[in-house]
Design a protein around this motif. Structure first.
Motif, PDB file in Angstrom:
ATOM      1  N   SER A 363     -52.670 -37.393  25.789  1.00  0.00           N
ATOM      2  CA  SER A 363     -53.275 -36.806  24.596  1.00  0.00           C
ATOM      3  C   SER A 363     -52.467 -35.634  24.062  1.00  0.00           C
ATOM      4  O   SER A 363     -51.727 -34.971  24.794  1.00  0.00           O
ATOM      5  CB  SER A 363     -54.700 -36.342  24.901  1.00  0.00           C
ATOM      6  OG  SER A 363     -54.681 -35.233  25.775  1.00  0.00           O
ATOM      7  N   LYS A 364     -52.667 -35.361  22.778  1.00  0.00           N
ATOM      8  CA  LYS A 364     -52.020 -34.225  22.134  1.00  0.00           C
ATOM      9  C   LYS A 364     -52.462 -32.916  22.778  1.00  0.00           C
ATOM     10  O   LYS A 364     -51.641 -32.016  23.021  1.00  0.00           O
ATOM     11  CB  LYS A 364     -52.370 -34.232  20.641  1.00  0.00           C
ATOM     12  CG  LYS A 364     -51.656 -33.189  19.808  1.00  0.00           C
ATOM     13  CD  LYS A 364     -52.263 -33.090  18.414  1.00  0.00           C
ATOM     14  CE  LYS A 364     -52.296 -34.409  17.704  1.00  0.00           C
ATOM     15  NZ  LYS A 364     -52.841 -34.270  16.323  1.00  0.00           N
ATOM     16  N   SER A 365     -53.749 -32.811  23.090  1.00  0.00           N
ATOM     17  CA  SER A 365     -54.270 -31.573  23.686  1.00  0.00           C
ATOM     18  C   SER A 365     -53.679 -31.327  25.067  1.00  0.00           C
ATOM     19  O   SER A 365     -53.419 -30.189  25.447  1.00  0.00           O
ATOM     20  CB  SER A 365     -55.801 -31.621  23.773  1.00  0.00           C
ATOM     21  OG  SER A 365     -56.228 -32.738  24.536  1.00  0.00           O
ATOM     22  N   ALA A 366     -53.460 -32.427  25.823  1.00  0.00           N
ATOM     23  CA  ALA A 366     -52.870 -32.279  27.156  1.00  0.00           C
ATOM     24  C   ALA A 366     -51.421 -31.818  27.068  1.00  0.00           C
ATOM     25  O   ALA A 366     -50.940 -31.042  27.907  1.00  0.00           O
ATOM     26  CB  ALA A 366     -52.969 -33.594  27.920  1.00  0.00           C
ATOM     27  N   MET A 367     -50.715 -32.273  26.038  1.00  0.00           N
ATOM     28  CA  MET A 367     -49.300 -31.916  25.899  1.00  0.00           C
ATOM     29  C   MET A 367     -49.108 -30.466  25.470  1.00  0.00           C
ATOM     30  O   MET A 367     -48.048 -29.880  25.711  1.00  0.00           O
ATOM     31  CB  MET A 367     -48.611 -32.851  24.893  1.00  0.00           C
ATOM     32  CG  MET A 367     -48.469 -34.284  25.376  1.00  0.00           C
ATOM     33  SD  MET A 367     -47.583 -35.334  24.191  1.00  0.00           S
ATOM     34  CE  MET A 367     -45.948 -34.587  24.187  1.00  0.00           C
ATOM     35  N   GLN A 368     -50.107 -29.896  24.833  1.00  0.00           N
ATOM     36  CA  GLN A 368     -49.979 -28.538  24.286  1.00  0.00           C
ATOM     37  C   GLN A 368     -49.539 -27.511  25.327  1.00  0.00           C
ATOM     38  O   GLN A 368     -48.799 -26.579  25.024  1.00  0.00           O
ATOM     39  CB  GLN A 368     -51.310 -28.087  23.675  1.00  0.00           C
ATOM     40  CG  GLN A 368     -51.717 -28.838  22.422  1.00  0.00           C
ATOM     41  CD  GLN A 368     -50.805 -28.556  21.237  1.00  0.00           C
ATOM     42  OE1 GLN A 368     -49.853 -29.296  21.005  1.00  0.00           O
ATOM     43  NE2 GLN A 368     -51.096 -27.495  20.500  1.00  0.00           N
ATOM     44  N   ASP A 369     -50.017 -27.671  26.558  1.00  0.00           N
ATOM     45  CA  ASP A 369     -49.743 -26.673  27.596  1.00  0.00           C
ATOM     46  C   ASP A 369     -48.549 -27.011  28.472  1.00  0.00           C
ATOM     47  O   ASP A 369     -48.287 -26.321  29.458  1.00  0.00           O
ATOM     48  CB  ASP A 369     -50.988 -26.474  28.475  1.00  0.00           C
ATOM     49  CG  ASP A 369     -52.096 -25.740  27.729  1.00  0.00           C
ATOM     50  OD1 ASP A 369     -51.766 -24.909  26.866  1.00  0.00           O
ATOM     51  OD2 ASP A 369     -53.278 -26.017  28.003  1.00  0.00           O
ATOM     52  N   THR A 370     -47.826 -28.095  28.159  1.00  0.00           N
ATOM     53  CA  THR A 370     -46.611 -28.382  28.925  1.00  0.00           C
ATOM     54  C   THR A 370     -45.526 -27.383  28.542  1.00  0.00           C
ATOM     55  O   THR A 370     -45.568 -26.776  27.472  1.00  0.00           O
ATOM     56  CB  THR A 370     -46.118 -29.814  28.661  1.00  0.00           C
ATOM     57  OG1 THR A 370     -45.909 -29.989  27.244  1.00  0.00           O
ATOM     58  CG2 THR A 370     -47.129 -30.837  29.164  1.00  0.00           C
ATOM     59  N   ASP A 371     -44.562 -27.196  29.425  1.00  0.00           N
ATOM     60  CA  ASP A 371     -43.482 -26.222  29.207  1.00  0.00           C
ATOM     61  C   ASP A 371     -42.273 -26.879  28.553  1.00  0.00           C
ATOM     62  O   ASP A 371     -41.879 -27.990  28.909  1.00  0.00           O
ATOM     63  CB  ASP A 371     -43.056 -25.596  30.536  1.00  0.00           C
ATOM     64  CG  ASP A 371     -44.155 -24.745  31.150  1.00  0.00           C
ATOM     65  OD1 ASP A 371     -44.851 -24.039  30.393  1.00  0.00           O
ATOM     66  OD2 ASP A 371     -44.326 -24.792  32.383  1.00  0.00           O
ATOM     67  N   ILE A 372     -41.690 -26.160  27.616  1.00  0.00           N
ATOM     68  CA  ILE A 372     -40.413 -26.561  27.011  1.00  0.00           C
ATOM     69  C   ILE A 372     -39.397 -25.466  27.297  1.00  0.00           C
ATOM     70  O   ILE A 372     -39.683 -24.283  27.105  1.00  0.00           O
ATOM     71  CB  ILE A 372     -40.560 -26.762  25.497  1.00  0.00           C
ATOM     72  CG1 ILE A 372     -41.303 -28.066  25.203  1.00  0.00           C
ATOM     73  CG2 ILE A 372     -39.199 -26.797  24.813  1.00  0.00           C
ATOM     74  CD1 ILE A 372     -41.391 -28.408  23.736  1.00  0.00           C
ATOM     75  N   VAL A 373     -38.229 -25.872  27.789  1.00  0.00           N
ATOM     76  CA  VAL A 373     -37.157 -24.902  28.033  1.00  0.00           C
ATOM     77  C   VAL A 373     -35.971 -25.240  27.138  1.00  0.00           C
ATOM     78  O   VAL A 373     -35.709 -26.421  26.878  1.00  0.00           O
ATOM     79  CB  VAL A 373     -36.722 -24.869  29.514  1.00  0.00           C
ATOM     80  CG1 VAL A 373     -37.838 -24.368  30.399  1.00  0.00           C
ATOM     81  CG2 VAL A 373     -36.253 -26.229  29.993  1.00  0.00           C
ATOM     82  N   TYR A 374     -35.278 -24.224  26.680  1.00  0.00           N
ATOM     83  CA  TYR A 374     -34.137 -24.460  25.790  1.00  0.00           C
ATOM     84  C   TYR A 374     -33.241 -23.221  25.788  1.00  0.00           C
ATOM     85  O   TYR A 374     -33.709 -22.086  25.968  1.00  0.00           O
ATOM     86  CB  TYR A 374     -34.594 -24.787  24.375  1.00  0.00           C
ATOM     87  CG  TYR A 374     -35.499 -23.766  23.744  1.00  0.00           C
ATOM     88  CD1 TYR A 374     -34.991 -22.746  22.922  1.00  0.00           C
ATOM     89  CD2 TYR A 374     -36.879 -23.793  23.956  1.00  0.00           C
ATOM     90  CE1 TYR A 374     -35.823 -21.800  22.343  1.00  0.00           C
ATOM     91  CE2 TYR A 374     -37.724 -22.857  23.376  1.00  0.00           C
ATOM     92  CZ  TYR A 374     -37.191 -21.866  22.569  1.00  0.00           C
ATOM     93  OH  TYR A 374     -38.020 -20.936  22.000  1.00  0.00           O
ATOM     94  N   PRO A 375     -31.931 -23.409  25.562  1.00  0.00           N
ATOM     95  CA  PRO A 375     -31.040 -22.250  25.456  1.00  0.00           C
ATOM     96  C   PRO A 375     -31.277 -21.525  24.140  1.00  0.00           C
ATOM     97  O   PRO A 375     -31.589 -22.153  23.122  1.00  0.00           O
ATOM     98  CB  PRO A 375     -29.638 -22.870  25.505  1.00  0.00           C
ATOM     99  CG  PRO A 375     -29.819 -24.275  25.069  1.00  0.00           C
ATOM    100  CD  PRO A 375     -31.199 -24.682  25.455  1.00  0.00           C
TER     101      PRO A 375
END
Length: 421
Positions: A363-375
């Motif tokens: 779900s979209k709501s579940a993805m909201q709290d995932t972490d994204i890392v980037y330079p």
């Protein structure tokens, strides 16, 4: 033209002579136990011929199940009687023997017949048409070509010198196909390795492999802080056209199977939306370069696979059924988000969030709290994106070359043997 082919090498003009296949082949039946004789267990497929089983099967289970295996020695030909009408034939061109199921038929070409020519002809359309005529069995799906049946099939053959020429020609084609396929597979493995190493692992702020000159820690943010969701439409494939329309549509099935990490809208043939009313309804969700489309439904753990939009130049593109379209709140270099969100470093976060048994979704709501890392550096992002796009270009190049040579081989199989076999 019944007993000569459409295409021949220069210098050969004689009619081909008819033989019964029982005069051409001698059946072999060398029984082996792979465990006792330390011989590799191989299989036979219509697509690839003789194929190693080591990666696909549990060897110990198979050997315990049935010790009746046949040895395929160098130069031997092996075929599956149950799939002979599909072209399930293999040739052992290696310098070692392998073992196959005892259900297969093994044989060797008699003196005066070139093994590679014979192996090639056995998979030609002309030969397959003969198997279908002579195969035994009342049901088409259960028709078999045992050696006793194969022996009575009549076919025409050139002299030995012409056989060698034809055999060598197809050997060269197969070598080129194998070369490009190997290069393609090697590049895919390299890409998989780099996807593991060029993005930080969980709870780490730097990747293991990095371009020179970059040393800063990477940013870590919640997906909901970096990407904002847009609205997707719910049109089915039946609502779309393959010819013309008012907007292009990206379907979740194509994201899962057809499209890569970066979707070049200008190069891909996308299905079209024909209803103009859709445009006003979804006007705020027209996609832009850099947007990301996530497939939120799949039949396996590929759910969450995504494609980043690129190459969009004036076209109206909408995200379709079972997708979540996202737009980054800040500028990212082309390709970075597409490759990162498909890497294990990110995708592994989605696995515990997946729901469903036969059909899996996230779900979209579940993805909201995932972490994204980037330079922080857009330049470093661009170098990472370019690196993976270059690898994808090589993969596509070798696959295209492989497919081109396969088409040439397919054409030659139809034209370098007499139409009636």
């Amino acid at each position: 033209m019944g007993n000569t082919p459409n295409i021949r090498f220069k210098g050969f003009t004689d009619d081909w002579e008819q033989r019964k296949l029982g005069d051409v082949f001698e059946q072999t039946a060398n029984i082996v136990n792979p465990n006792e004789e330390k011989i590799e267990l191989w299989s036979l497929t219509v697509e690839d011929g003789l194929t190693s089983k080591t990666e696909r099967y549990n060897r110990e289970f198979l050997v315990k199940k049935d010790n009746n295996f046949k040895e395929v020695r160098p130069g031997d030909i092996v075929y599956n009687p149950m799939n002979m009408t599909l072209g399930a034939v293999g040739y052992n061109g290696m310098s070692k023997s392998v073992a196959v199921s005892g259900y297969y038929t093994t044989m060797i070409a008699n003196e005066g017949y070139d093994s590679y020519y014979i192996n090639t002809w056995l998979k030609s359309p002309q030969a397959i048409s003969l198997y279908k005529i002579f195969a035994t069995g009342s049901l088409i799906e259960k028709q078999r070509v045992q050696f006793s049946t194969l022996s009575i099939i009549p076919a025409t053959f050139p002299n030995y010198e012409e056989q060698q020429k034809i055999g060598q020609y197809f050997s060269n084609l197969d070598h080129i196909i194998t070369l490009h396929q190997r290069k393609c597979d090697e590049t895919k493995k390299l890409k998989k390795f780099m996807l593991q190493k060029m993005f930080p692992k969980k709870d780490e702020k730097k990747p293991e492999i990095r371009f020179a000159g970059f040393t800063d820690d990477w940013e870590q943010r919640k997906l909901g802080d970096v990407l904002v969701s847009l609205q997707n439409n719910t049109l089915s494939r039946a609502d779309l056209s393959n010819e013309s329309g008012v907007a292009k549509n990206v379907h979740y099935g194509d994201v899962l199977i057809k499209f890569g990490e970066v979707l070049d809208v200008g190069k891909e043939q996308l299905p079209m939306i024909t209803d103009e009313r859709v445009l006003s309804k979804y006007k705020a969700s027209f996609l832009q370069n850099g947007d990301v489309i996530v497939a939120d439904t799949a039949e396996d753990s590929t759910v969450g696979k995504c494609s980043e939009i690129a190459g969009l130049n004036g076209d109206i593109v909408l995200s379709g059924l079972h997708t979540i379209p996202y737009r980054p709140v800040e500028k990212f270099a082309t390709g970075y988000l597409g490759y990162y969100l498909n890497s294990g470093a990110y995708h592994n976060q989605l696995i515990p969030l997946m729901q469903g048994i036969k059909v899996t979704s996230v779900s979209k709501s579940a993805m909201q709290d995932t972490d994204i890392v980037y330079p922080k550096s857009v330049k470093e992002q661009a170098m990472i994106g370019n690196c993976f796009q270059s690898l994808d270009h090589l993969i596509t190049l070798h696959q295209r070359k492989c497919d081109e040579i396969k088409e040439i081989k397919k054409f030659m199989l139809k034209n370098m043997f007499p139409q009636k076999g």
